[in-house]
Scaffold this motif. Structure first.
Motif: not given
Length: 89
Positions: A65-73, A77-88
């Motif tokens: 799991t790189l990350f999880t995106v959760l919608r709530h009231e 929110r974004l919960v980071i998992g094993t994501l090491h980095e994001i590159v453009r």
């Protein structure tokens, strides 16, 4: 959301709306590098398990799991998992 109750399994483009709510930009072209296997690929190519309230974004190479995106009231929110980095590119 638990993976066994995901509505569907699709590619990263399906999470674009939830990710827009977090970043206010289209991030599907960004390269997500997995901290587990160190493979990098566009977010659009990730494996996503999604339902109405969440998206679990997984590395296509090793399924961590790189990350999880959760919608709530209160918003999104974004919960980071094993994501090491994001590159453009």
């Amino acid at each position: 959301m638990r993976a066994e109750i995901a509505t569907s399994t699709v590619d990263g483009n399906a999470a674009a709306g939830l990710l827009w709510d977090v970043f206010e930009a289209d991030v599907t072209a960004l390269i997500a590098v997995c901290g587990g296997c160190h493979e990098g690929a566009p977010v659009a190519e990730a494996v996503v398990e999604i339902d109405d309230t969440a998206a679990i974004v997984r590395c296509r190479a090793c399924t961590h799991t790189l990350f999880t995106v959760l919608r709530h009231e209160g918003g999104v929110r974004l919960v980071i998992g094993t994501l090491h980095e994001i590159v453009r590119p």
